[in-house]
Design a protein around this motif. Structure first.
Motif, PDB file in Angstrom:
ATOM      1  N   ASN A  14       0.825  -1.141   0.208  1.00 23.00           N
ATOM      2  CA  ASN A  14      -0.165   0.040   0.076  1.00 23.00           C
ATOM      3  C   ASN A  14       0.828   1.482  -0.055  1.00 23.00           C
ATOM      4  O   ASN A  14       0.135   2.230  -0.160  1.00 23.00           O
ATOM      5  CB  ASN A  14      -0.972  -0.012   1.351  1.00 23.00           C
ATOM      6  CG  ASN A  14      -2.185  -0.820   1.407  1.00 23.00           C
ATOM      7  OD1 ASN A  14      -2.619  -1.223   0.059  1.00 23.00           O
ATOM      8  ND2 ASN A  14      -2.757  -1.219   2.340  1.00 23.00           N
ATOM      9  N   ASN A  41      -6.311  -3.470   0.987  1.00 18.88           N
ATOM     10  CA  ASN A  41      -5.630  -3.273  -0.159  1.00 18.88           C
ATOM     11  C   ASN A  41      -6.135  -2.008  -0.608  1.00 18.88           C
ATOM     12  O   ASN A  41      -7.367  -1.378  -0.939  1.00 18.88           O
ATOM     13  CB  ASN A  41      -6.193  -4.310  -1.269  1.00 18.88           C
ATOM     14  CG  ASN A  41      -5.413  -3.923  -2.516  1.00 18.88           C
ATOM     15  OD1 ASN A  41      -4.508  -3.386  -2.606  1.00 18.88           O
ATOM     16  ND2 ASN A  41      -5.698  -4.803  -3.434  1.00 18.88           N
ATOM     17  N   ARG A  42      -5.044  -0.904  -0.817  1.00 15.77           N
ATOM     18  CA  ARG A  42      -5.363   0.499  -1.564  1.00 15.77           C
ATOM     19  C   ARG A  42      -4.812   0.560  -2.828  1.00 15.77           C
ATOM     20  O   ARG A  42      -4.840   1.779  -3.283  1.00 15.77           O
ATOM     21  CB  ARG A  42      -4.780   1.402  -0.565  1.00 15.77           C
ATOM     22  CG  ARG A  42      -5.471   1.607   0.882  1.00 15.77           C
ATOM     23  CD  ARG A  42      -5.299   2.887   1.773  1.00 15.77           C
ATOM     24  NE  ARG A  42      -4.063   3.290   1.645  1.00 15.77           N
ATOM     25  CZ  ARG A  42      -3.215   2.908   2.773  1.00 15.77           C
ATOM     26  NH1 ARG A  42      -3.705   2.425   3.717  1.00 15.77           N
ATOM     27  NH2 ARG A  42      -1.977   3.198   2.843  1.00 15.77           N
ATOM     28  N   ASP A 175      -2.812   6.384  -5.501  1.00 13.01           N
ATOM     29  CA  ASP A 175      -3.395   6.722  -4.164  1.00 13.01           C
ATOM     30  C   ASP A 175      -3.504   8.075  -3.951  1.00 13.01           C
ATOM     31  O   ASP A 175      -2.663   8.804  -3.611  1.00 13.01           O
ATOM     32  CB  ASP A 175      -2.395   6.019  -2.950  1.00 13.01           C
ATOM     33  CG  ASP A 175      -3.111   5.975  -1.502  1.00 13.01           C
ATOM     34  OD1 ASP A 175      -3.997   6.538  -1.396  1.00 13.01           O
ATOM     35  OD2 ASP A 175      -2.663   5.067  -0.800  1.00 13.01           O
TER      36      ASP A 175
END
Length: 307
Positions: A14, A41-42, A175
């Protein structure tokens, strides 16, 4: 399962580098990719790999994951990287930055697997940069001390390992919560916010794409030993921010130069690091992207991430 594929375990999946590695590795058909981080999970990329949550401070959980996955290679990007956090919680720092690395090293030694471990320019005190790989370490903060100790503990396991030290990693991934010097400076200046930027700390900033490529090169060559991975241009943090402002045609007058002493960083941050990259270029085929060219690539990547 395809027995010909090698399994790669990405820790800290991540994280900033972890996500960039995932993007690159899922497109490489000869690898089976397993991703792990502490939380859910990102990753921007959602297919082409298996995700497992794991708290690396729990040695039993870590060992269980390794026994389940049986990776041929591990790229260990997970770390506690905040200087202040490491100072404030030395016990957690030791568990994350030293003990977990040692556990991975013991596993790789036992099963003859290959490990790429990420380290930092903060293992040096910044008084004699730029540095070669064999320069004596002398960290000036708890984070640097933990990473230097992680290198020593890892090498004591005699596993096959490539230790990649890097500097001030920047770039963009999918992200929205992930930031770094480039994204922070760009966002602040675009919003017409005044920013304080240190003028007397010098670095060779590292494009995250280059660092991910170096990790993959180390895997493919099953490299061992210490390697320095960074950009090739020495600049002050202030100069880097001026480059960023000029590239995106933002207002330089919003940038307020300050000294490290003004923000309490005179003694707990190295003044001038930087790396000599000859070994990485020769042994790995590492090729750093010029800083301005990397900004062009970042601009192109914004559309890919819908930013």
């Amino acid at each position: 399962m395809d027995k010909l594929k090698q399994t790669i375990l990405i820790t800290g999946a991540n994280g900033f580098l972890g996500q960039k590695l995932m993007e690159k590795l899922v497109n490489m058909q000869h690898y089976r990719v397993i991703a792990t981080s502490k939380s859910e999970n990102r990753n921007f990329i959602r297919e082409g790999y298996t995700y497992r949550s794991c708290n690396f401070t729990d040695s039993a959980a870590l060992r269980s994951l390794l026994e389940e996955v049986h990776p041929d290679h591990i790229i260990h990007t997970a770390a506690m990287s905040s200087v202040e956090a490491c100072e404030n919680d030395p016990a957690l720092c030791e568990k994350v930055n030293i003990e977990a690395v040692y556990q991975l090293g013991k596993y790789c030694a036992q099963y003859d697997k290959h490990l790429v471990h990420l380290s930092t320019d903060f293992v040096f005190d910044g008084k004699e940069g730029p540095y070669k790989e064999d320069h004596k370490t002398n960290p000036c903060n708890a984070y640097g001390k933990s990473k230097a100790a992680s290198e020593t503990r890892l090498l004591s396991t005699t596993c096959r390992t490539a230790i990649l030290r890097t500097i001030l990693v920047y770039g963009v991934n999918g992200d929205p919560k992930r930031s770094n010097l480039v994204l922070w400076a760009k966002a602040q200046l675009e919003n017409n916010n005044r920013i304080n930027v240190v003028s007397d700390q010098w670095r060779m900033p590292t494009f995250v794409n280059d660092l991910a490529n170096a990790c993959i090169l180390a895997i493919e060559k099953e490299a061992t030993g210490v390697y320095h991975i960074s950009g090739e241009e020495m600049m002050s943090v202030l100069d880097a921010v001026y480059y960023i402002a000029d590239f995106w045609q933002l207002d330089r007058s919003l940038i307020n130069p300050i000294r490290a002493v003004d923000i309490g960083q005179e003694n707990n941050r190295p003044r001038k690091t930087g790396f000599i990259l000859d070994k990485a270029k020769t042994d790995l085929g590492y090729a750093p992207t010029p800083f301005i060219e990397s900004l062009r690539e970042i601009e192109q990547q914004f559309s890919f991430y819908n930013k």
